[in-house]
Design a protein around this motif. Structure first.
Motif, PDB file in Angstrom:
ATOM      1  N   SER A   7      40.092  42.153  -3.207  1.00 45.33           N
ATOM      2  CA  SER A   7      41.118  43.176  -3.003  1.00 45.33           C
ATOM      3  C   SER A   7      40.909  43.790  -1.627  1.00 45.33           C
ATOM      4  N   GLY A   8      41.936  44.495  -1.152  1.00 48.63           N
ATOM      5  CA  GLY A   8      41.805  45.242   0.090  1.00 48.63           C
ATOM      6  C   GLY A   8      42.494  44.647   1.293  1.00 48.63           C
ATOM      7  N   GLY A   9      43.084  43.485   1.144  1.00 51.49           N
ATOM      8  CA  GLY A   9      43.799  42.903   2.273  1.00 51.49           C
ATOM      9  C   GLY A   9      45.074  43.670   2.578  1.00 51.49           C
ATOM     10  N   GLY A  10      45.696  43.298   3.696  1.00 45.68           N
ATOM     11  CA  GLY A  10      46.947  43.954   4.060  1.00 45.68           C
ATOM     12  C   GLY A  10      47.292  43.728   5.506  1.00 45.68           C
ATOM     13  N   LEU A  11      48.226  44.537   5.990  1.00 38.12           N
ATOM     14  CA  LEU A  11      48.706  44.474   7.371  1.00 38.12           C
ATOM     15  C   LEU A  11      48.121  45.635   8.154  1.00 38.12           C
ATOM     16  N   VAL A  12      47.567  45.335   9.317  1.00 35.76           N
ATOM     17  CA  VAL A  12      46.967  46.369  10.148  1.00 35.76           C
ATOM     18  C   VAL A  12      47.217  46.031  11.611  1.00 35.76           C
ATOM     19  N   GLN A  13      47.278  47.048  12.437  1.00 37.93           N
ATOM     20  CA  GLN A  13      47.451  46.817  13.862  1.00 37.93           C
ATOM     21  C   GLN A  13      46.125  46.413  14.496  1.00 37.93           C
ATOM     22  N   GLY A  15      42.909  46.458  16.536  1.00 35.77           N
ATOM     23  CA  GLY A  15      42.039  47.603  16.758  1.00 35.77           C
ATOM     24  C   GLY A  15      41.757  48.411  15.518  1.00 35.77           C
ATOM     25  N   GLY A  16      42.500  48.151  14.473  1.00 41.74           N
ATOM     26  CA  GLY A  16      42.327  48.888  13.226  1.00 41.74           C
ATOM     27  C   GLY A  16      41.227  48.316  12.355  1.00 41.74           C
ATOM     28  N   SER A  17      41.130  48.863  11.142  1.00 43.63           N
ATOM     29  CA  SER A  17      40.073  48.479  10.209  1.00 43.63           C
ATOM     30  C   SER A  17      40.641  48.178   8.831  1.00 43.63           C
ATOM     31  N   LEU A  18      39.947  47.327   8.120  1.00 43.18           N
ATOM     32  CA  LEU A  18      40.225  47.055   6.716  1.00 43.18           C
ATOM     33  C   LEU A  18      38.906  46.858   6.000  1.00 43.18           C
ATOM     34  N   ARG A  19      38.930  47.124   4.694  1.00 46.83           N
ATOM     35  CA  ARG A  19      37.739  46.928   3.878  1.00 46.83           C
ATOM     36  C   ARG A  19      38.105  46.037   2.704  1.00 46.83           C
ATOM     37  N   LEU A  20      37.488  44.876   2.660  1.00 45.77           N
ATOM     38  CA  LEU A  20      37.711  43.947   1.565  1.00 45.77           C
ATOM     39  C   LEU A  20      36.616  44.110   0.519  1.00 45.77           C
ATOM     40  N   SER A  21      37.009  44.017  -0.728  1.00 44.29           N
ATOM     41  CA  SER A  21      36.040  44.075  -1.822  1.00 44.29           C
ATOM     42  C   SER A  21      36.199  42.866  -2.711  1.00 44.29           C
ATOM     43  N   CYS A  22      35.106  42.489  -3.334  1.00 44.19           N
ATOM     44  CA  CYS A  22      35.106  41.364  -4.261  1.00 44.19           C
ATOM     45  C   CYS A  22      34.333  41.790  -5.500  1.00 44.19           C
ATOM     46  N   ALA A  23      34.999  41.769  -6.623  1.00 43.13           N
ATOM     47  CA  ALA A  23      34.382  42.123  -7.898  1.00 43.13           C
ATOM     48  C   ALA A  23      34.025  40.857  -8.656  1.00 43.13           C
ATOM     49  N   ALA A  24      32.779  40.762  -9.091  1.00 42.77           N
ATOM     50  CA  ALA A  24      32.297  39.558  -9.755  1.00 42.77           C
ATOM     51  C   ALA A  24      31.997  39.827 -11.219  1.00 42.77           C
ATOM     52  N   SER A  25      32.200  38.802 -12.011  1.00 42.57           N
ATOM     53  CA  SER A  25      31.851  38.872 -13.433  1.00 42.57           C
ATOM     54  C   SER A  25      31.505  37.480 -13.928  1.00 42.57           C
ATOM     55  N   THR A  80      31.256  43.606  -0.339  1.00 46.02           N
ATOM     56  CA  THR A  80      32.263  44.233   0.509  1.00 46.02           C
ATOM     57  C   THR A  80      32.178  43.691   1.925  1.00 46.02           C
ATOM     58  N   LEU A  81      33.329  43.584   2.559  1.00 47.43           N
ATOM     59  CA  LEU A  81      33.389  43.197   3.968  1.00 47.43           C
ATOM     60  C   LEU A  81      34.151  44.287   4.708  1.00 47.43           C
ATOM     61  N   GLN A  82      33.437  45.056   5.498  1.00 43.69           N
ATOM     62  CA  GLN A  82      34.064  46.081   6.340  1.00 43.69           C
ATOM     63  C   GLN A  82      34.439  45.435   7.669  1.00 43.69           C
ATOM     64  N   MET A  83      35.715  45.498   8.001  1.00 49.31           N
ATOM     65  CA  MET A  83      36.205  44.848   9.211  1.00 49.31           C
ATOM     66  C   MET A  83      36.751  45.893  10.159  1.00 49.31           C
ATOM     67  N   GLN A 122      45.165  38.229   1.663  1.00 51.23           N
ATOM     68  CA  GLN A 122      45.740  38.047   2.992  1.00 51.23           C
ATOM     69  C   GLN A 122      45.408  39.228   3.886  1.00 51.23           C
ATOM     70  N   VAL A 123      44.941  38.921   5.080  1.00 49.23           N
ATOM     71  CA  VAL A 123      44.740  39.924   6.127  1.00 49.23           C
ATOM     72  C   VAL A 123      45.612  39.523   7.311  1.00 49.23           C
TER      73      VAL A 123
END
Length: 127
Positions: A7-13, A15-25, A80-83, A122-123
């Motif tokens: 989760s956490g993908g999206g559209l960003v300009q 220079g901006g930031s996004l944080r992706l998370s992955c939940a495992a089970s 988590t992937l902090q971008m 998608q990022v």
């Protein structure tokens, strides 16, 4: 059955930031190295970052070093992937993956070492 959900993908300009998370089970999360990979349009799957089973070692592709940070919380079964400082060339579908062998360092970046994959998120970075 092992499941990885990003989760956490999206559209960003740029220079901006996004944080992706992955939940495992489905298996003992804290025993396995985890990685993030990405696939840009028209290109193959490429290594982004990985983290050892205990979080003590992290590895990055040269293209993201200094901008991306991978981390994990074994109590919450998440990675988590902090971008930061995103660039247009970071545009891709990002996949979370879990290594096949327990207690690994995750240092190869080789997709063949990963046997569980998420569905991708998608990022898109606009320039």
């Amino acid at each position: 059955q092992v499941q990885l959900v990003e989760s956490g993908g999206g559209l960003v300009q740029a220079g901006g930031s996004l944080r992706l998370s992955c939940a495992a089970s489905g298996r003992t999360f804290g025993r396995y190295a985890m990685g993030w990979f990405r696939q840009a349009p028209g290109k193959g799957l490429g290594f982004v970052a990985s983290i050892s089973y205990d979080g003590g070692r992290t590895y990055y592709a040269d293209s993201v070093k200094g901008r991306f940070t991978i981390s994990r919380d074994n109590a919450k079964n998440t990675v988590t992937l902090q971008m930061n400082s995103l660039k247009a060339e970071d545009t891709a579908v990002y996949y979370c993956a879990g290594e096949a062998t327990p207690f690994g360092w995750g240092n190869t970046g080789d997709t063949r070492n990963y046997d569980y994959w998420g569905q991708g998120t998608q990022v898109t970075v606009s320039s």
